[in-house]
Design an enzyme around this catalytic site. Sequence first.
Site, PDB file in Angstrom:
ATOM      1  N   HIS A 172       0.819  -1.228   0.000  1.00 53.28           N
ATOM      2  CA  HIS A 172       0.000   0.000   0.000  1.00 53.28           C
ATOM      3  C   HIS A 172       0.850   1.274   0.000  1.00 53.28           C
ATOM      4  CE1 HIS A 172      -3.582  -2.349   0.463  1.00 53.28           C
ATOM      5  NE2 HIS A 172      -3.224  -2.821   1.643  1.00 53.28           N
ATOM      6  N   ASP A 209      -2.359 -10.787  -2.475  1.00 53.33           N
ATOM      7  CA  ASP A 209      -2.932 -10.324  -1.209  1.00 53.33           C
ATOM      8  C   ASP A 209      -4.410  -9.987  -1.456  1.00 53.33           C
ATOM      9  OD1 ASP A 209      -2.040  -9.101   1.633  1.00 53.33           O
ATOM     10  OD2 ASP A 209      -3.576  -7.818   0.746  1.00 53.33           O
ATOM     11  N   HIS A 232      -6.065  -7.469  -0.549  1.00 51.18           N
ATOM     12  CA  HIS A 232      -6.293  -6.043  -0.805  1.00 51.18           C
ATOM     13  C   HIS A 232      -5.567  -5.624  -2.083  1.00 51.18           C
ATOM     14  CE1 HIS A 232      -6.627  -6.515   3.642  1.00 51.18           C
ATOM     15  NE2 HIS A 232      -7.602  -5.628   3.509  1.00 51.18           N
ATOM     16  N   ASP A 250      -4.311 -12.927   3.537  1.00 54.05           N
ATOM     17  CA  ASP A 250      -5.566 -12.479   4.145  1.00 54.05           C
ATOM     18  C   ASP A 250      -6.776 -12.814   3.270  1.00 54.05           C
ATOM     19  OD1 ASP A 250      -4.858 -10.606   2.243  1.00 54.05           O
ATOM     20  OD2 ASP A 250      -4.634  -8.951   3.656  1.00 54.05           O
TER      21      ASP A 250
END
Length: 295
Positions: A120, A158, A160, A237
């Site tokens: 991120h 991931d 996200h 995740d």
Amino acid sequence: MKNVAYLCMDATGMKTKIVFSEKCLNYGGWHVEGPTRVKMAHDFLKEKNYEFLEPTPASEEDLLRVHEPDYIWNLKKGLVEDSDTPAYDNIFELARLSAGGAMLAAEINGFSIMRPPGHHAGRSGAASGIYTRGFCYLNNVAIAVRALGKPALILDVDGHHGNGTQEIFQSDKKVIYVSLHRYPFYPGTGAYSEGNSMNFPLPADCGEKKYLETLDKALGMVDTGKFKVVAVSAGFDTHRGDLASLGLTEKSYREIGKRIAVLKKPVFFVLEGGYVGEQNGRDIDQLLRGYEGRI
Ligand SMILES: [Zn+2]
């Protein structure tokens, strides 16, 4: 006897090495992105006889291939904090070591399980106008890819969207970014593909079948002649019940690993999310078993 010796060598020599330093466990015990998630993964992988290597910190020169000087200066001074991403004591050194872990993984085709994660983090911190850096300080995978200097496919599994990675490489002709992620969800980016960023948004808990169909489609769209290395932003995740669940299980990660192997390129892996410690260890093991063709 000769065959036995060969088999023994094959069983150990082919195993992907894990990059890890105890130093990454010494902060943030209260945070969801805390040390337990990596400590338990480490302990599980140790029990499975993986070999471990210690990283050294990335240099400022390494960081500046990706991030703006102002952001690095602020991070060094501990001036960068948001609601998800605290300015821990010594965070600059901790983040540099995690970035160094990704660089070592790139050199040896290993798997860095260092924290903090990175995808991120954009050029100047929070990427694409998003309100937090989502537990990330330096973009580890981006720093490793730039240090290698080779055309790369970054495969971000991931749960996200890696808005930082997309921002960093958006106009970089040497990099193809492919991300499968839950949407709508944090950080809110990645709803559609843009140039060299190929985004595959998926509904919450879509399940393994839909996930693998999408991954096959995504990798089928990539021109394998255009990259020499595969960098995997390896987040877990997506595991059923974890923070960005797509309903995957241990077996799903083995299937992902098999698909990475089919690309037939040098590969390295960098840990992103995944917040259930022992589950992370099992998922990493399965991903590598699938990738290496181990039972
Ligand atoms: Zn994540």
